[in-house]
Motif scaffolding. Structure first.
Motif, short mmCIF file in Angstrom:
data_model
loop_
_atom_site.label_atom_id
_atom_site.label_comp_id
_atom_site.label_asym_id
_atom_site.label_seq_id
_atom_site.Cartn_x
_atom_site.Cartn_y
_atom_site.Cartn_z
N ILE A 106 -8.93 1.80 -10.20
CA ILE A 106 -8.00 2.60 -9.41
C ILE A 106 -8.08 2.10 -7.98
CG2 ILE A 106 -9.77 4.39 -9.09
CD1 ILE A 106 -7.56 6.43 -8.69
N THR A 141 -8.41 8.16 -16.10
CA THR A 141 -7.47 7.67 -15.10
C THR A 141 -6.04 7.97 -15.53
OG1 THR A 141 -7.39 5.46 -16.13
CG2 THR A 141 -8.99 5.80 -14.35
N TYR A 176 -2.07 6.60 -14.41
CA TYR A 176 -1.32 5.62 -13.62
C TYR A 176 0.13 5.73 -14.05
CZ TYR A 176 -0.30 1.09 -11.39
OH TYR A 176 0.19 0.08 -10.60
N GLU A 200 -0.16 0.33 -5.43
CA GLU A 200 -1.11 1.14 -6.17
C GLU A 200 -1.65 0.34 -7.36
OE1 GLU A 200 1.38 2.59 -3.68
OE2 GLU A 200 2.30 2.34 -5.68
N GLY A 219 -3.95 0.61 -10.92
CA GLY A 219 -4.38 1.59 -11.91
C GLY A 219 -4.48 0.97 -13.28
N SER A 254 -1.70 6.93 -8.68
CA SER A 254 -2.87 6.55 -9.47
C SER A 254 -3.98 7.57 -9.23
CB SER A 254 -3.33 5.14 -9.07
OG SER A 254 -4.29 4.63 -9.97
#
Length: 292
Positions: free
Chosen positions: A24, A67, A69, A260, A262, A277
């Motif tokens: 990330i 995570t 994304y 970003e 991710g 993210s």
């Protein structure tokens, strides 16, 4: 976190050293015209900063993590093509035609657009070289998207698209972008609205793997694109409130980057634009016991 321009190389280097580990991050943001961005890192007795570097942190967590994304965009029907010629961070041709021309035709194919998209359409319909980097602010509403092979974030839910933000059209008809787009990639026109940029972050934890954290969630790290933040202005406060809602009021810290990084549902790390993210912290891991 890296300064803009070589994020894909940083991700490749991380994968070479610690492959399979979720990633990330967010690219450093600053004034676009002067490239006024920098990153910093610190450890006991040492502090470093640079306008051309990457800062990498490794986490050995005592809690379970997940995570997410994704983005607040969706593809425009029938506006897709294949990249047939590309340069460093430039889409030169789509389906054998100048990328700037294809982008203009995709925009013209949409009906019932708002004032910002109408202004974008008028801009790309004129002299491409004269448009210059004015494209950057308007194209936030209609960027490119590369369809991925998995679902967004921690699995399930929305189809994954890696977004790519156009920032200028060249005299030769190419479209300069903020991420690498390889030859052979499928490219779609993506759409959003000011309301969607605010409201759709509430679906961030709807993916099944992330949803499993809802009862044990303890906090999060969040990156939300600075380009999106520039579009919505003071409504960024509402984005924070919506994130707090989807995180059930648990504490989070965030940043507004110009790119970003991710991990998608298939475990692949990406560098994209105009995305969000998240790193979610869940229940504590069971303490490992010494063997008898």
């Amino acid at each position: 976190n890296a300064t803009p321009g070589f994020e894909e190389l940083v991700l490749a280097g991380v994968a070479e050293v610690v492959g399979g580990v979720p990633v990330i991050g967010g690219s450093a943001a600053g004034d676009l015209a002067t490239q006024g961005w920098w990153v910093a890192s610190a450890q006991p007795g040492r502090f470093d900063s640079s306008a051309d570097a990457a800062a990498v942190t490794l986490l050995w967590t005592s809690v379970h993590t997940a995570t997410v994304y994704s983005s607040c965009y969706e593809p425009v029907p029938a506006c897709r093509g294949t990249v047939t010629k590309a340069g460093p961070r430039e889409v030169l041709e789509i389906d054998g035609r100048p990328a700037g021309l294809v982008y203009r035709q995709w925009l013209e194919a949409e009906a019932g657009v708002g004032a910002k998209v109408a202004a974008l359409r008028a801009l790309v319909a004129g002299d491409p070289a004269a448009a210059g980097e004015r494209l950057f602010g308007l194209s936030t509403m209609r960027p490119f998207g590369i369809p991925g092979g998995g679902a967004a974030g921690a699995g399930g839910g929305q189809p994954f698209f890696q977004l790519v933000h156009p920032h200028s059209v060249t005299a030769g008809g190419g479209v300069k972008v903020f991420a690498e787009v390889p030859v052979g990639a499928e490219l779609a026109l993506m759409t959003t609205s000011t309301d969607d940029l605010v409201d759709l972050v509430e679906r961030a934890t709807e993916a099944p793997a992330a949803g499993a954290f809802r009862s044990t969630l303890q906090g999060a790290v969040a990156f939300y694109c600075a380009g999106c933040a520039l579009q919505i202005g003071d409504a960024i406060d509402a984005v924070a409130k919506n994130l707090s809602t989807t995180l059930q009021g648990q504490p989070f810290v965030g940043g507004l980057p110009y790119g970003e990084q991710g991990t998608d549902g298939g475990g692949r790390a990406h560098h994209g634009n105009l995305m969000y993210s998240l790193l979610l912290f869940g229940a504590a891991k069971q303490a490992q016991r010494d063997s008898p």
